[in-house]
Design a protein around this motif. Structure first.
Motif: not given
Length: 158
Positions: A33-37, A57, A59
Motif C-alpha cells: 500500500q503505497y501510502s504506508n512506509e 503514485e 494506490l
C-alpha cells in the motif's frame, strides 16, 4: 520505456546479495500500500523507483520475484493485477511494469524482449544487467528468453 543502470545505492544492493532475502518473494505475490512506509527491502525499492523517476503514485503495488534456472523462460505475457484479475475474471493491467535486476550472479540468456510491432516479428532486447531497472508502460507484452546457464533473478512490480 525507461532503462536505468546503476539504479540503487550500495546499502540496498548489499542487502539483496543474500539469497534468503529473495526466497520470501520468489513466485509469491505481495501487496504494498503505497501510502504506508516501506516495511522491507522490496517496498523500499518501489518507493525509491517512484520517487527518483517521478512516476505516478498509484494506490499500491503488487510485487514478486522470478527465478529462472537453466532451460527455463517466460512466454509472452502482460503484467496485471493478479488478485483483481482472479476476482473479476478480466485482465486489469498494471499502471506500469518494472523489472529490477538486483542480484549479482553469472548466467547466460534470460533477455527481456519487448515487441516492436504487434506481430512480434521484431523485438527489442534488454540485457538483464546487474543493478538495472526497466520501466515499461502497462500495455506492453513482454517475455524472457531461455536461460542457458546459471540462474536469473528479477524483482518485478507494478
Amino acid at each position: 520505456m525507461i532503462v536505468v543502470d546503476d539504479f540503487l545505492d550500495k546499502d540496498l544492493i548489499k542487502t539483496l546479495q543474500d539469497l534468503a532475502v529473495w526466497d520470501h518473494v520468489i513466485d509469491n505475490y505481495s501487496w504494498y500500500q503505497y501510502s504506508n512506509e516501506p516495511s522491507n527491502v522490496w517496498e523500499q525499492i518501489i518507493a525509491v523507483t517512484v520517487s527518483n523517476l517521478n512516476l505516478p503514485e498509484p494506490l499500491g503495488f503488487e510485487y514478486w520475484c522470478n527465478k529462472l534456472s537453466e532451460n527455463e523462460f517466460l512466454p509472452w505475457h502482460q503484467d496485471k493485477d493478479e488478485r483483481a484479475t482472479g476476482l473479476k475474471q478480466e485482465i486489469i493491467p498494471s499502471e506500469y511494469s518494472c523489472v529490477y535486476y538486483g542480484y549479482s550472479s553469472e548466467f547466460w540468456g534470460g533477455m527481456l524482449e519487448i515487441p516492436v510491432e504487434d506481430t512480434k516479428a521484431e523485438v527489442e532486447r534488454i540485457a538483464p544487467r546487474f543493478n538495472r531497472l526497466v520501466v515499461m508502460p502497462k500495455h506492453l507484452e513482454h517475455r524472457v528468453t531461455r536461460v542457458w546457464k546459471g540462474h536469473r533473478l528479477a524483482f518485478s512490480f507494478g
